[in-house]
Design a protein around this motif. Structure first.
Motif, mmCIF file in Angstrom:
data_model
loop_
_atom_site.group_PDB
_atom_site.id
_atom_site.type_symbol
_atom_site.label_atom_id
_atom_site.label_comp_id
_atom_site.label_asym_id
_atom_site.label_seq_id
_atom_site.Cartn_x
_atom_site.Cartn_y
_atom_site.Cartn_z
ATOM 1 N N MET A 291 14.491 59.876 13.003
ATOM 2 C CA MET A 291 15.660 60.394 13.585
ATOM 3 C C MET A 291 16.585 59.307 14.137
ATOM 4 N N PHE A 292 16.051 58.088 14.603
ATOM 5 C CA PHE A 292 16.850 57.345 15.348
ATOM 6 C C PHE A 292 17.496 56.282 14.338
ATOM 7 N N ALA A 293 17.260 56.551 13.167
ATOM 8 C CA ALA A 293 17.659 55.878 12.124
ATOM 9 C C ALA A 293 19.015 56.347 11.566
ATOM 10 N N ARG A 294 19.266 57.457 11.954
ATOM 11 C CA ARG A 294 20.422 58.235 11.185
ATOM 12 C C ARG A 294 21.633 58.110 12.132
ATOM 13 N N PRO A 295 22.734 58.549 11.391
ATOM 14 C CA PRO A 295 24.054 58.380 12.349
ATOM 15 C C PRO A 295 24.075 58.973 13.647
ATOM 16 N N LEU A 296 24.522 58.162 14.540
ATOM 17 C CA LEU A 296 24.558 58.744 16.061
ATOM 18 C C LEU A 296 26.037 59.434 16.388
ATOM 19 N N PRO A 467 14.243 58.978 29.674
ATOM 20 C CA PRO A 467 15.160 57.831 28.880
ATOM 21 C C PRO A 467 16.064 57.370 29.583
ATOM 22 N N ALA A 468 16.369 56.066 29.740
ATOM 23 C CA ALA A 468 17.576 55.269 30.334
ATOM 24 C C ALA A 468 18.037 54.219 29.225
ATOM 25 N N LEU A 469 19.190 54.462 29.042
ATOM 26 C CA LEU A 469 19.955 53.547 27.983
ATOM 27 C C LEU A 469 21.089 52.714 29.017
ATOM 28 N N ALA A 470 20.756 51.442 29.151
ATOM 29 C CA ALA A 470 21.493 50.460 29.625
ATOM 30 C C ALA A 470 22.821 50.073 28.846
ATOM 31 N N VAL A 471 23.865 50.241 29.220
ATOM 32 C CA VAL A 471 25.293 50.077 28.415
ATOM 33 C C VAL A 471 26.103 48.976 29.300
ATOM 34 N N PRO A 472 26.827 48.202 28.696
ATOM 35 C CA PRO A 472 27.738 47.273 29.364
ATOM 36 C C PRO A 472 28.646 48.008 30.347
ATOM 37 N N LEU A 495 17.320 60.787 21.817
ATOM 38 C CA LEU A 495 18.167 60.750 20.851
ATOM 39 C C LEU A 495 19.411 60.981 21.593
ATOM 40 N N GLY A 496 19.719 62.260 22.388
ATOM 41 C CA GLY A 496 20.957 62.396 23.094
ATOM 42 C C GLY A 496 21.462 61.206 23.861
ATOM 43 N N VAL A 497 20.673 60.344 24.488
ATOM 44 C CA VAL A 497 20.980 59.392 25.259
ATOM 45 C C VAL A 497 21.689 58.393 24.351
ATOM 46 N N LEU A 498 20.982 57.931 23.227
ATOM 47 C CA LEU A 498 21.577 57.046 22.188
ATOM 48 C C LEU A 498 22.980 57.774 21.632
ATOM 49 N N GLN A 499 22.921 58.999 21.399
ATOM 50 C CA GLN A 499 24.135 59.514 20.753
ATOM 51 C C GLN A 499 25.443 59.478 21.824
ATOM 52 N N VAL A 500 25.166 59.836 22.982
ATOM 53 C CA VAL A 500 26.279 59.553 24.016
ATOM 54 C C VAL A 500 26.500 58.117 24.461
ATOM 55 N N GLY A 501 25.680 57.146 24.104
ATOM 56 C CA GLY A 501 25.812 55.718 24.464
ATOM 57 C C GLY A 501 26.666 55.441 23.299
ATOM 58 N N HIS A 502 26.277 55.712 22.052
ATOM 59 C CA HIS A 502 27.224 55.465 20.844
ATOM 60 C C HIS A 502 28.397 55.826 20.967
ATOM 61 N N ALA A 503 28.840 56.960 21.707
ATOM 62 C CA ALA A 503 30.174 57.283 21.690
ATOM 63 C C ALA A 503 30.968 56.495 22.884
ATOM 64 N N TYR A 504 30.211 56.184 24.059
ATOM 65 C CA TYR A 504 30.550 55.304 24.961
ATOM 66 C C TYR A 504 31.096 54.190 24.412
ATOM 67 N N GLU A 505 30.249 53.637 23.477
ATOM 68 C CA GLU A 505 30.376 52.117 22.992
ATOM 69 C C GLU A 505 31.729 52.368 22.113
ATOM 70 N N LYS A 506 32.003 53.425 21.339
ATOM 71 C CA LYS A 506 33.160 53.441 20.392
ATOM 72 C C LYS A 506 34.260 53.494 21.327
ATOM 73 N N ALA A 507 34.240 54.234 22.361
ATOM 74 C CA ALA A 507 35.290 54.323 23.335
ATOM 75 C C ALA A 507 35.678 53.034 24.501
ATOM 76 N N SER A 508 34.818 52.052 23.977
ATOM 77 C CA SER A 508 34.835 50.787 24.842
ATOM 78 C C SER A 508 34.824 49.533 23.878
ATOM 79 N N PRO A 509 36.003 49.356 23.220
ATOM 80 C CA PRO A 509 35.889 48.292 22.148
ATOM 81 C C PRO A 509 35.811 46.934 22.828
ATOM 82 N N TRP A 510 36.229 46.668 24.108
ATOM 83 C CA TRP A 510 36.084 45.564 24.928
ATOM 84 C C TRP A 510 34.726 44.801 24.763
#
Length: 523
Positions: A291-296, A467-472, A495-510
């Motif tokens: 499930m972690f290899a699927r689109p986020l 689960p805790a995801l570190a993001v810049p 999975l939810g943590v990764l999905q919200v982190g992925h969305a955060y990343e897309k909203a943070s192009p810097w």
């Protein structure tokens, strides 16, 4: 001097072609014989995302040998200055292993998503045949005869192990220096701490020495180093990545292995390899790791983020930490989420007391045998001795109360999650400090009473097993140094943590557009 690795790859193309006559007869041209994707050269190879690199290898647009040569040359260029990768395997040996991966690929035998990836394992995880020291002179000559479970899974998925990544001695503290290999420097600020204990891994990743890397986390080792090096790191849920071997599966459940990546998708791909149940680990989670290899991608409109900040003023923070993190929170608003102040019912002082007792008991038990031998004790760093001696003083009632305190921490998070989808904290209470310091002795004028008190902000999530995801989060303070956010999720919601982190990343192009200065010959 002899030929460089890249020159040897070029000269050996004729040999590789001669070894694959069946493929040529079928009309498929190996990557070594033709153009690379988008005309990519060695520099382009090391800057590819891990997911793109894996896809290129599986399409045979790139050979594992080319990928290995490019990364080894890049390591030769940067590692002497930053000291992230240690115990390196001979380059010719690695090129032969990569060539064997290409032979398998020519026959249609791909090992997994890491097929042909150069990979350096954290120097706490046993790797068969490669020196594993934990940064301690007591283990200077230790060469394991078997892989740990997480290493075996990465090997099975196609990783080619090029060496280890540097750590603090016995992985104690969030500053990666030791008497065996020396000090690892921050990828963005040479002369500043890289974090720990996965400091070498985070720096190697940020500097493009490896496509992805692994680590482990007790007191923030998969969170602080990524936050200080502008990459991503996940402390998975308790049981998501089983710890095998282990002398105690029932009480020793604080530390966990996990992945780091330059993107959330890269990290998730590695987690899909590392995760999965194992009968030897009684609390391991049996969910399908695929499930972690699927689109986020996921719609987060209406979601709620609880900002815990400095835990109601209980945690001292270096000037600039909270301001930098508060600005980063706007990325959640950009994806339609609501950000509000949050609090935990369990007081911060009580959470620290619980964590300190359980950590001393756990670490002390691990190091007791070394301590009991006076000759070996003399080679242990003071912080390790402090942990053991503290653990020896603990009583049964103290451990029982600490275990109850850990339950209250979990319950405090559970109550907060009735109102929020995720809770967020900084990854550290200070920016990267001078490498000459052993650890920060004060923050904002408040003295720190132990070598890890300044990392208090990471321990609540550890104690709760969440689960805790570190993001810049950005660059702040007087020197504009990197810091990150911990996105903490509900029980087993990796999975939810990764999905919200992925969305955060897309909203943070810097994040993607701010590579370390050393990649451009600066810093």
């Amino acid at each position: 001097m002899g030929d460089t690795i890249l020159e040897r790859v070029t000269m050996d193309r004729r040999t590789v072609l001669a070894a694959t006559p069946v493929v040529l007869a079928a009309g498929t041209t190996p990557a070594l014989a033709g153009a690379r994707p988008n005309g990519s050269g060695p520099r382009d190879i090391v800057t590819m995302t891990a997911t793109d690199l894996s896809a290129a290898i599986h399409r045979r647009d790139l050979s594992s040998r080319e990928v290995m040569a490019a990364h080894l040359a890049h390591i030769d260029k940067l590692n002497p200055r930053f000291n992230a990768i240690v115990s390196r395997v001979d380059g010719d040996v690695l090129l032969r292993q990569a060539a064997a991966m290409d032979e398998d690929a020519a026959a249609g035998r791909f090992h997994g998503p890491l097929h042909g990836f150069p990979h350096a394992v954290k120097d706490t995880a046993p790797v068969k045949g490669i020196r594993t020291t934990q940064g301690s002179p007591l283990l200077r000559g230790n060469i394991p005869t078997a892989d740990s479970l997480v290493v075996a899974r990465m090997r099975q998925a196609g990783a080619v192990f090029i060496g280890k990544t540097n750590v603090p001695e016995f992985a104690l503290g969030s500053h990666s220096f030791n008497p065996v290999f020396g000090t690892t420097h921050n990828a963005y600020a040479h002369g500043r701490a890289a974090g720990g204990s996965t400091g070498g891994g985070a720096v190697a990743l940020a500097l493009r020495m490896v496509p992805v890397t692994d680590g482990s986390d007790f007191g923030g080792s998969l969170r602080n180093p990524p936050g200080w090096n502008n990459v991503f790191g996940l402390r998975p849920s308790f049981g998501r990545v089983p710890s095998v071997p282990n002398t105690d599966f029932f009480w020793q459940n604080f530390a966990t292995s996990g992945p780091l990546g330059r993107t959330v998708a890269d990290l998730s791909m590695l987690l899909s390899v590392q995760a999965g149940g194992d009968r030897r680990s009684p609390f391991s989670l049996g969910d399908d790791p695929a499930m972690f290899a699927r689109p986020l991608d996921r719609d987060w409109k209406g979601g709620r983020i609880g900002w815990l900040g400095d835990l109601d003023g209980a945690l001292p923070m270096e000037a600039g930490i909270l301001d930098t993190c508060a600005k980063a929170l706007k990325a959640f608003e950009a994806i339609g989420m609501k950000v509000e102040a949050a609090r935990l019912a369990e007081p911060a002082a009580d959470m620290w007391r619980t964590a300190k007792i359980l950590r001393q008991w756990s670490v002390g038990a691990d190091l007791q045998a070394f301590y009991d031998d006076p000759a070996k004790r003399a080679q242990m760093k003071p912080e390790a001795i402090w942990e053991v001696e503290g653990g020896m003083k603990l009583t049964g009632p103290q451990l029982a109360e600490a275990s109850a305190g850990r339950t209250r921490i979990y319950q405090a998070f559970d109550a907060a999650f009735e109102h929020f989808d995720f809770l967020v904290l900084p990854t550290a209470q200070v920016f990267p400090f001078d490498v000459k310091e052993r650890w920060p002795t004060q923050i904002a004028g408040k003295p720190m009473d132990s070598y890890h008190r300044w990392m208090e902000v990471t321990l609540p999530a550890t104690m709760a097993g969440l689960p805790a995801l570190a993001v810049p989060a950005g660059f702040g303070g007087a020197l504009k140094l990197p810091i990150g956010l911990q996105i903490i999720g509900k029980r087993h919601d990796d999975l939810g943590v990764l999905q919200v982190g992925h969305a955060y990343e897309k909203a943070s192009p810097w994040i993607a557009s701010t590579p370390p200065p050393a990649l451009h010959g600066r810093g």
